[in-house]
Design an enzyme around this catalytic site. Structure first.
Site, PDB file in Angstrom:
ATOM      1  N   SER A  28      27.442   3.167   3.988  1.00  0.00           N
ATOM      2  CA  SER A  28      27.541   1.774   3.542  1.00  0.00           C
ATOM      3  C   SER A  28      28.187   0.897   4.609  1.00  0.00           C
ATOM      4  O   SER A  28      28.927   1.373   5.469  1.00  0.00           O
ATOM      5  CB  SER A  28      28.360   1.706   2.252  1.00  0.00           C
ATOM      6  OG  SER A  28      29.679   2.135   2.495  1.00  0.00           O
ATOM      7  N   THR A  55      32.088   1.014   4.477  1.00  0.00           N
ATOM      8  CA  THR A  55      32.674   2.188   5.131  1.00  0.00           C
ATOM      9  C   THR A  55      32.481   2.110   6.640  1.00  0.00           C
ATOM     10  O   THR A  55      33.366   2.519   7.402  1.00  0.00           O
ATOM     11  CB  THR A  55      32.069   3.484   4.556  1.00  0.00           C
ATOM     12  OG1 THR A  55      32.300   3.498   3.138  1.00  0.00           O
ATOM     13  CG2 THR A  55      32.704   4.720   5.158  1.00  0.00           C
ATOM     14  N   CYS A 107      18.234   3.210   2.766  1.00  0.00           N
ATOM     15  CA  CYS A 107      18.904   2.073   3.398  1.00  0.00           C
ATOM     16  C   CYS A 107      17.884   1.004   3.775  1.00  0.00           C
ATOM     17  O   CYS A 107      18.205  -0.169   3.827  1.00  0.00           O
ATOM     18  CB  CYS A 107      19.691   2.540   4.610  1.00  0.00           C
ATOM     19  SG  CYS A 107      18.778   3.670   5.641  1.00  0.00           S
ATOM     20  N   GLU A 164      22.837  -4.732  -1.839  1.00  0.00           N
ATOM     21  CA  GLU A 164      22.078  -3.491  -1.789  1.00  0.00           C
ATOM     22  C   GLU A 164      22.278  -2.769  -3.125  1.00  0.00           C
ATOM     23  O   GLU A 164      23.391  -2.358  -3.456  1.00  0.00           O
ATOM     24  CB  GLU A 164      22.597  -2.631  -0.627  1.00  0.00           C
ATOM     25  CG  GLU A 164      21.818  -1.365  -0.428  1.00  0.00           C
ATOM     26  CD  GLU A 164      22.248  -0.611   0.833  1.00  0.00           C
ATOM     27  OE1 GLU A 164      23.453  -0.372   1.000  1.00  0.00           O
ATOM     28  OE2 GLU A 164      21.372  -0.253   1.634  1.00  0.00           O
TER      29      GLU A 164
HETATM   30  N1  LIG Z   1      22.529   3.324   4.839  1.00  0.00           N
HETATM   31  C1  LIG Z   1      22.387   4.430   4.117  1.00  0.00           C
HETATM   32  O1  LIG Z   1      21.588   5.288   4.442  1.00  0.00           O
HETATM   33  C2  LIG Z   1      23.248   4.637   2.921  1.00  0.00           C
HETATM   34  C3  LIG Z   1      23.445   5.933   2.475  1.00  0.00           C
HETATM   35  C4  LIG Z   1      24.273   6.158   1.386  1.00  0.00           C
HETATM   36  C5  LIG Z   1      24.841   5.071   0.752  1.00  0.00           C
HETATM   37  N2  LIG Z   1      24.598   3.810   1.168  1.00  0.00           N
HETATM   38  C6  LIG Z   1      25.192   2.648   0.482  1.00  0.00           C
HETATM   39  O2  LIG Z   1      26.542   2.912   0.248  1.00  0.00           O
HETATM   40  C7  LIG Z   1      26.858   2.734  -1.118  1.00  0.00           C
HETATM   41  C8  LIG Z   1      27.997   3.637  -1.510  1.00  0.00           C
HETATM   42  O3  LIG Z   1      27.659   4.992  -1.301  1.00  0.00           O
HETATM   43  P1  LIG Z   1      28.758   5.992  -0.735  1.00  0.00           P
HETATM   44  O4  LIG Z   1      30.094   5.644  -1.329  1.00  0.00           O
HETATM   45  O5  LIG Z   1      28.263   7.360  -0.918  1.00  0.00           O
HETATM   46  O6  LIG Z   1      28.685   5.596   0.833  1.00  0.00           O
HETATM   47  P2  LIG Z   1      29.764   5.791   1.976  1.00  0.00           P
HETATM   48  O7  LIG Z   1      29.373   4.935   3.095  1.00  0.00           O
HETATM   49  O8  LIG Z   1      31.148   5.576   1.441  1.00  0.00           O
HETATM   50  O9  LIG Z   1      29.615   7.339   2.370  1.00  0.00           O
HETATM   51  C9  LIG Z   1      28.869   7.811   3.479  1.00  0.00           C
HETATM   52  C10 LIG Z   1      29.657   8.872   4.220  1.00  0.00           C
HETATM   53  O10 LIG Z   1      30.868   8.310   4.706  1.00  0.00           O
HETATM   54  C11 LIG Z   1      31.971   9.100   4.308  1.00  0.00           C
HETATM   55  N3  LIG Z   1      33.148   8.238   4.165  1.00  0.00           N
HETATM   56  C12 LIG Z   1      33.485   7.470   3.103  1.00  0.00           C
HETATM   57  N4  LIG Z   1      34.654   6.822   3.339  1.00  0.00           N
HETATM   58  C13 LIG Z   1      35.064   7.183   4.575  1.00  0.00           C
HETATM   59  C14 LIG Z   1      36.199   6.852   5.386  1.00  0.00           C
HETATM   60  N5  LIG Z   1      37.143   6.023   4.959  1.00  0.00           N
HETATM   61  N6  LIG Z   1      36.296   7.408   6.610  1.00  0.00           N
HETATM   62  C15 LIG Z   1      35.334   8.239   7.060  1.00  0.00           C
HETATM   63  N7  LIG Z   1      34.253   8.594   6.334  1.00  0.00           N
HETATM   64  C16 LIG Z   1      34.106   8.074   5.106  1.00  0.00           C
HETATM   65  C17 LIG Z   1      31.504   9.757   3.043  1.00  0.00           C
HETATM   66  O11 LIG Z   1      32.279  10.889   2.744  1.00  0.00           O
HETATM   67  C18 LIG Z   1      30.062  10.078   3.373  1.00  0.00           C
HETATM   68  O12 LIG Z   1      30.001  11.240   4.151  1.00  0.00           O
HETATM   69  C19 LIG Z   1      25.544   2.981  -1.807  1.00  0.00           C
HETATM   70  O13 LIG Z   1      25.473   2.398  -3.059  1.00  0.00           O
HETATM   71  C20 LIG Z   1      24.565   2.384  -0.860  1.00  0.00           C
HETATM   72  O14 LIG Z   1      24.483   0.998  -1.070  1.00  0.00           O
HETATM   73  C21 LIG Z   1      23.833   3.576   2.253  1.00  0.00           C
END
Ligand SMILES: NC(=O)c1ccc[n+]([C@@H]2O[C@H](COP(=O)([O-])OP(=O)(O)OC[C@H]3O[C@@H](n4cnc5c(N)ncnc54)[C@H](O)[C@@H]3O)[C@@H](O)[C@H]2O)c1
Length: 500
Positions: free
Chosen positions: A245, A248, A301, A398
């Site tokens: 996301s 993040t 995404c 999104e």
């Molecule tokens: N662009 C993409 O391909 C994609 C993929 C998944 C989710 N998303 C979006 O993100 C939203 C939330 O999903 P999510 O919570 O699973 O996504 P996220 O971005 O939080 O998670 C993705 C990865 O980042 C890691 N992560 C989370 N917080 C972190 C931190 N502080 N430091 C380092 N790594 C960290 C997670 O453990 C995971 O491996 C979804 O609703 C969607 O909109 C986008």
């Protein structure tokens, strides 16, 4: 039919979960704390397996193994040809074990088994073969410079790569990250998404079988705030690649900046336009727009999540899109003929339902869907909104779920402007028979990929990445190599050269 399928009996996957421990230095090991966490079946919310919960200490162990493997070899010291052969052997093993890998992927993620087996596994293997082809074709330049100097560049591996991947395409995200990093001779610490840790471990096992030396690829399962943050802020990690996301992504960039300024590649969210012009073949456009949004339960995404339709064909398009969504087959992803499985987890399910509610409250027209299917797991009816306006939340955020938003437009300039009015810029779809329209719009759109009369084409050679807040850097293709290389200029004084 849509509403009954999810209530049918659950199909047992024909695979055993064999690897649930961290892969560090060539061994599968428990986390230092001994802690585990459950990975859940999105069809039921029930536990598939308990998996080692890595945290900062495990990241330290993994980085140490990767550092030693990089500094002492043999991986970066092997010939590029030998490295390419490891990648090729791995791709062969993936094909040999494609059914196990596809079953695990579907079980952990909820995506249709046919999709895992016949689309994603072949793309996964193809990507490693593609980068195997690059491994022995990465080289620097000889550069003419002023003065008596011999100048050349060395394209060196960057070192220890930290990689953090999401849950929507666990295997493909593994490939996009690991393929180019290994081809360039780096070592890796990869953190899987907490929702989907299983297939990376299995792939890790296959890499060991393929002859990858210990410590070259380390895999840590665990949560973002602990394991992920430790990796992003580690002082001995030389490069970071993240997909997930936008929120993040910002955190990760901060952690990288505040530690050792490691360069960061980001693949983040999107709100990609799919534009249907008046000359389009409507039936084809409806099908493609449907695919662009609903593929992978809408959890892409680059999902075509703003369907812009020209006013002259709008009513017909809405009617047909609704009919198509009503025909979408939702159910157990292991069942033949299923097009859509459950959303990944309760959090995502609730987020999507919240956006559906918001769409209704903001007076978009709910054409179909809008509810949960059954009462078990995270199945959502294919949902279509029409009369969506640019300022509605469902047109801006999104959603990451099976919710299509259809918007009306009346001319090219207007739709270009509206399509670009977003903080994102990942992808776009353009559907028209008019070459001038296609050329004009594809150049005007601020997006990393423009698909013209197609969508979601992910060949290994095609670069992928975002403008604006959809990220920076490109993955796949030749461009991804730059993410994992360090360029060194070597300047040597020449004594009485014959020529310069
Ligand atoms: N662009 C993409 O391909 C994609 C993929 C998944 C989710 N998303 C979006 O993100 C939203 C939330 O999903 P999510 O919570 O699973 O996504 P996220 O971005 O939080 O998670 C993705 C990865 O980042 C890691 N992560 C989370 N917080 C972190 C931190 N502080 N430091 C380092 N790594 C960290 C997670 O453990 C995971 O491996 C979804 O609703 C969607 O909109 C986008």
């Amino acid at each position: 039919g849509t509403s009954s399928a999810a209530a049918e009996e659950i199909i047992n996957p024909s695979v055993q979960v064999s690897h649930t421990q961290l892969l560090i230095n060539g061994n599968f090991v428990d986390s230092a704390s001994g802690k585990t966490f459950p990975t859940l079946d999105p069809r039921t919310g029930e536990v598939i397996a308990h998996v080692a919960e890595g945290d900062a200490e495990d990241i330290n162990r993994a980085v140490k193994a990767a550092r030693t493997a990089f500094d002492e070899g043999p991986w970066p010291k092997m010939s590029a040809y030998e490295r390419s052969r490891v990648l090729l052997r791995f791709a062969d093993l993936v094909e040999k074990h494609s059914e196990e890998l596809a079953s695990l992927e579907t079980w952990d993620n909820g995506k249709p088994y046919q999709q895992s087996l016949t689309a994603e596994i072949p793309m996964f293997a193809r990507l490693f073969r593609y980068y195997a082809g690059w491994a022995d074709k990465i080289h620097g330049l000889t550069i003419p410079a002023d003065g008596n100097y011999q100048v050349h560049t060395l394209h060196e591996p960057i070192g220890v790569a930290g990689q953090i991947i999401p849950w929507n395409f666990p295997l493909l995200m593994f490939a996009w990250k690991v393929g180019p990093a290994l081809a360039c001779g780096n070592t890796i610490v990869l953190k899987t998404a907490e929702q989907t840790p299983l297939t990376a471990f299995y792939a890790g096992k296959l890499f060991l079988e393929a002859g990858l030396p210990p410590g070259v690829l380390n895999i840590v399962s665990g949560f973002g705030a602990t394991a992920g943050a430790a990796l992003a802020s580690h002082m001995d990690v030389d490069k970071l690649a993240f997909t997930g996301s936008t929120d993040t992504g910002k955190v990760i960039l901060g952690l990288a900046a505040n530690s050792n300024l490691k360069p960061v590649t980001l693949e983040l969210g999107g709100k990609s336009p799919f534009i249907v012009f008046e000359d389009a073949d409507i039936d084809k456009a409806v099908e493609l727009a449907h695919f662009a949004l609903f593929f992978n339960q809408g959890q892409c995404c680059c999902a075509g999540s703003r369907t812009f339709v020209h006013e002259k064909v709008y009513d017909e398009f809405v009617e047909k899109s609704k009919a198509r969504a009503l025909k979408r087959v939702v159910g157990d992803p292991f069942r033949k003929g299923i097009e859509q499985g459950p959303q990944i987890d309760l959090k995502q399910f609730e987020k999507v339902m919240k956006y559906i509610k918001s769409g209704i409250e903001s007076n978009a027209t709910l054409e179909c869907g809008g509810d949960q299917i059954g009462d078990k797991g995270y199945f959502i009816q294919p949902t279509v909104f029409s009369n969506v306006k640019d300022d509605m939340l469902i047109a801006q955020d999104e959603i990451f779920g099976p919710v299509q938003s259809i918007l009306k437009f009346s001319d090219v300039d207007e739709v270009i402007k509206r399509a670009n009015e977003t903080k994102y810029g990942l992808a776009a779809g353009v559907f028209t028979k008019n070459l001038d329209t296609a050329n004009r719009v594809s150049r005007a759109l601020k997006a990393g990929t423009v698909w013209v009369n197609c969508f979601d084409v992910f060949d290994a050679a095609i670069p992928f990445g975002g403008y604006k807040m959809s990220g920076n850097g490109r993955e796949k293709g030749i461009y991804s190599l730059n993410n994992y290389l360090q360029i060194k200029a070597v300047v040597t004084a020449l004594n009485k050269p014959a020529w310069i």
